[in-house]
Design a protein around this motif. Structure first.
Motif, PDB file in Angstrom:
ATOM      1  N   ALA A 239       0.735  -1.184   0.101  1.00  0.00           N
ATOM      2  CA  ALA A 239       0.378  -0.246   0.229  1.00  0.00           C
ATOM      3  C   ALA A 239       0.410   0.958   0.177  1.00  0.00           C
ATOM      4  O   ALA A 239       2.047   1.218   0.987  1.00  0.00           O
ATOM      5  CB  ALA A 239      -0.993  -0.400   1.440  1.00  0.00           C
ATOM      6  N   LEU A 240       0.885   2.124  -1.073  1.00  0.00           N
ATOM      7  CA  LEU A 240       1.549   3.309  -0.796  1.00  0.00           C
ATOM      8  C   LEU A 240       0.669   4.455  -0.080  1.00  0.00           C
ATOM      9  O   LEU A 240      -0.387   4.355  -0.162  1.00  0.00           O
ATOM     10  CB  LEU A 240       1.677   3.684  -2.865  1.00  0.00           C
ATOM     11  N   SER A 241       1.942   5.500   0.262  1.00  0.00           N
ATOM     12  CA  SER A 241       1.232   6.495   1.284  1.00  0.00           C
ATOM     13  C   SER A 241       0.251   7.104  -0.170  1.00  0.00           C
ATOM     14  O   SER A 241       1.034   7.734  -0.869  1.00  0.00           O
ATOM     15  CB  SER A 241       2.037   6.919   1.497  1.00  0.00           C
ATOM     16  N   SER A 242      -0.384   8.406   0.757  1.00  0.00           N
ATOM     17  CA  SER A 242      -1.122   9.359   0.550  1.00  0.00           C
ATOM     18  C   SER A 242      -0.484  10.467  -0.183  1.00  0.00           C
ATOM     19  O   SER A 242      -0.120  11.649  -1.406  1.00  0.00           O
ATOM     20  CB  SER A 242      -2.219   9.769   0.095  1.00  0.00           C
ATOM     21  N   ASN A 243       0.798  10.398   0.553  1.00  0.00           N
ATOM     22  CA  ASN A 243       2.236  11.190   0.638  1.00  0.00           C
ATOM     23  C   ASN A 243       3.140  10.904  -0.555  1.00  0.00           C
ATOM     24  O   ASN A 243       4.368  11.700  -1.519  1.00  0.00           O
ATOM     25  CB  ASN A 243       3.152  11.286   1.385  1.00  0.00           C
ATOM     26  N   THR A 244       2.885   9.568  -1.492  1.00  0.00           N
ATOM     27  CA  THR A 244       4.291   9.427  -2.291  1.00  0.00           C
ATOM     28  C   THR A 244       3.299   9.512  -3.764  1.00  0.00           C
ATOM     29  O   THR A 244       2.082   9.516  -4.356  1.00  0.00           O
ATOM     30  CB  THR A 244       3.848   7.769  -2.909  1.00  0.00           C
ATOM     31  N   ASN A 256      14.596  12.296  -3.853  1.00  0.00           N
ATOM     32  CA  ASN A 256      12.878  11.795  -3.940  1.00  0.00           C
ATOM     33  C   ASN A 256      12.345  10.642  -2.319  1.00  0.00           C
ATOM     34  O   ASN A 256      13.348   9.725  -2.662  1.00  0.00           O
ATOM     35  CB  ASN A 256      13.025  11.452  -5.231  1.00  0.00           C
ATOM     36  N   TYR A 257      10.983  10.838  -2.393  1.00  0.00           N
ATOM     37  CA  TYR A 257      11.075   9.669  -1.515  1.00  0.00           C
ATOM     38  C   TYR A 257       9.270   8.866  -1.878  1.00  0.00           C
ATOM     39  O   TYR A 257       8.700   9.830  -2.640  1.00  0.00           O
ATOM     40  CB  TYR A 257      10.618  10.616   0.042  1.00  0.00           C
ATOM     41  N   ILE A 258       9.645   7.775  -1.448  1.00  0.00           N
ATOM     42  CA  ILE A 258       8.367   6.923  -1.706  1.00  0.00           C
ATOM     43  C   ILE A 258       8.344   6.347  -0.820  1.00  0.00           C
ATOM     44  O   ILE A 258       8.394   5.827   0.097  1.00  0.00           O
ATOM     45  CB  ILE A 258       8.808   5.797  -2.998  1.00  0.00           C
ATOM     46  N   TYR A 259       7.618   6.732   0.104  1.00  0.00           N
ATOM     47  CA  TYR A 259       6.303   6.207   1.187  1.00  0.00           C
ATOM     48  C   TYR A 259       5.337   4.732   0.896  1.00  0.00           C
ATOM     49  O   TYR A 259       4.667   5.453  -0.083  1.00  0.00           O
ATOM     50  CB  TYR A 259       5.596   7.183   1.358  1.00  0.00           C
ATOM     51  N   PHE A 260       5.557   4.246   1.871  1.00  0.00           N
ATOM     52  CA  PHE A 260       4.738   2.939   1.987  1.00  0.00           C
ATOM     53  C   PHE A 260       4.058   2.421   2.915  1.00  0.00           C
ATOM     54  O   PHE A 260       4.841   2.765   4.605  1.00  0.00           O
ATOM     55  CB  PHE A 260       5.715   1.786   1.833  1.00  0.00           C
TER      56      PHE A 260
END
Length: 337
Positions: A239-244, A256-260
């Motif tokens: 599940a990806l965060s809405s911040n991604t 760059n950041y990819i939030y899970f």
């Protein structure tokens, strides 16, 4: 990439759900040739007793028998005009047009998304179920500046069973177009049968937000600015965060950041910037119980002229991100927040 799925996307669902319909799928695969769509409907009604089994039978028949290819009218880009005195006359004319389109596509065993959706809708109507052809857009790009006035390019279906609306896309479930040969390649995609509305909203945006079937509908901007979801993303416990955001910035100064929000116990991933041909391991930093963050630096010189990044898991693509240059103003804004 050598393949583009119909409307540029297809998704795989969990095997367990498909196993619930093994007996249905097996029987439908042995069906004889039908000249009329209603003959197919009668056969399904006789063979299966529950609404869910009947809808599944209609859905699976379309995915294994229909070929994605425009009929003559679509190739000629013909338009149909109607005139009417009242709503009843309007409804009759539209119904006649739909039936004519269904008959042609059923006879030829080919059509585009509208044909697939109309046929599935017709069969569900024959089964006595509330049913709807939904018009909207399919996600074909990542774009944070997309207009709210989107051109509708796709249709799919919703059917109500036991008081609950279910979403389906028989077109995307049937296969993909090979970009080199331009030919349709049949491949059943289980994900598009009774898809979870939250997952469906990642690749389908209906004209009427009511048909997202979500308490908090997704806006066009949210839809297009999110990452692009590939087949094996779904069903893996990710599940990806809405911040991604779906857009990564190319810059020598920023990261760059990819939030899970959620990852499975085994979550090894790699990424590749298209054009480089080099796979790199995606690192993770734990934030909470199942939440993680990954950092990716895209230097301008190293990734010059490259605008797409794909994340892989189990050697298969799961996510796409668009790469853009970070302007000086964007860099200042980002680092002064």
């Amino acid at each position: 990439m050598t393949k583009i799925f119909i409307s540029f996307l297809c998704v795989v669902h969990s095997i367990g759900f498909a196993n619930d319909f093994i007996h249905v799928d097996s029987r439908v695969r042995r069906y004889p040739h039908f000249k009329e769509i209603h003959d197919l409907g009668y056969r399904i009604q006789n063979d299966f007793k529950t609404d869910k089994e009947r809808v599944r039978a209609a859905f699976i028949w379309l995915t294994i028998n229909m070929t994605y290819e425009p009929v003559i009218e679509e190739n000629l880009n013909q338009k149909v005009y109607i005139s009417f005195k009242d709503e009843r006359a309007k409804h009759k004319q539209l119904r006649d047009i739909a039936l004519n389109k269904i008959e042609k596509s059923f006879a030829l065993r080919k059509g585009v998304c509208t044909d697939y959706s109309l046929m599935l809708n017709e069969l569900c109507m024959q089964f006595g179920l509330p049913t709807k052809v939904i018009v909207g857009v399919s996600k074909t790009e990542i774009n944070s500046n997309i207009s709210e006035n989107l051109i509708k390019n796709h249709t799919w279906n919703a059917v109500q069973i036991g008081g609950i609306w279910q979403l389906m896309d028989p077109t995307w479930a049937s296969g993909f177009i090979d970009t080199r040969s331009k030919k349709f390649i049949r491949k059943h995609i289980e994900h598009f049968f009774f898809t979870d509305p939250e997952d469906f909203a990642k690749h389908h945006l209906p004209n009427n937000e009511e048909w997202q079937l979500l308490r908090e509908p997704v806006s066009a901007k949210e839809f297009y600015s999110a990452p692009y979801y590939y087949p094996e993303f779904f069903g893996k416990g990710i599940a990806l965060s809405s911040n991604t955001n779906g857009i990564l910035k190319k810059s020598d100064e920023t990261i760059n950041y990819i939030y899970f929000d959620k990852l499975p116990p085994q979550h090894g991933m790699y990424y590749m910037v298209h054009g480089t041909g080099e796979l790199r391991r995606l690192g993770f930093k734990k934030l909470a119980k199942n939440a993680y963050v990954s950092k990716i630096r895209l230097k301008k010189k190293l990734y010059k002229d490259h605008n797409l990044l794909t994340v892989f898991m189990d050697e298969k693509p799961i996510l796409n991100f668009k790469i853009e240059d970070l302007t000086t103003n964007q860099f200042i804004e980002k680092n002064t927040k």
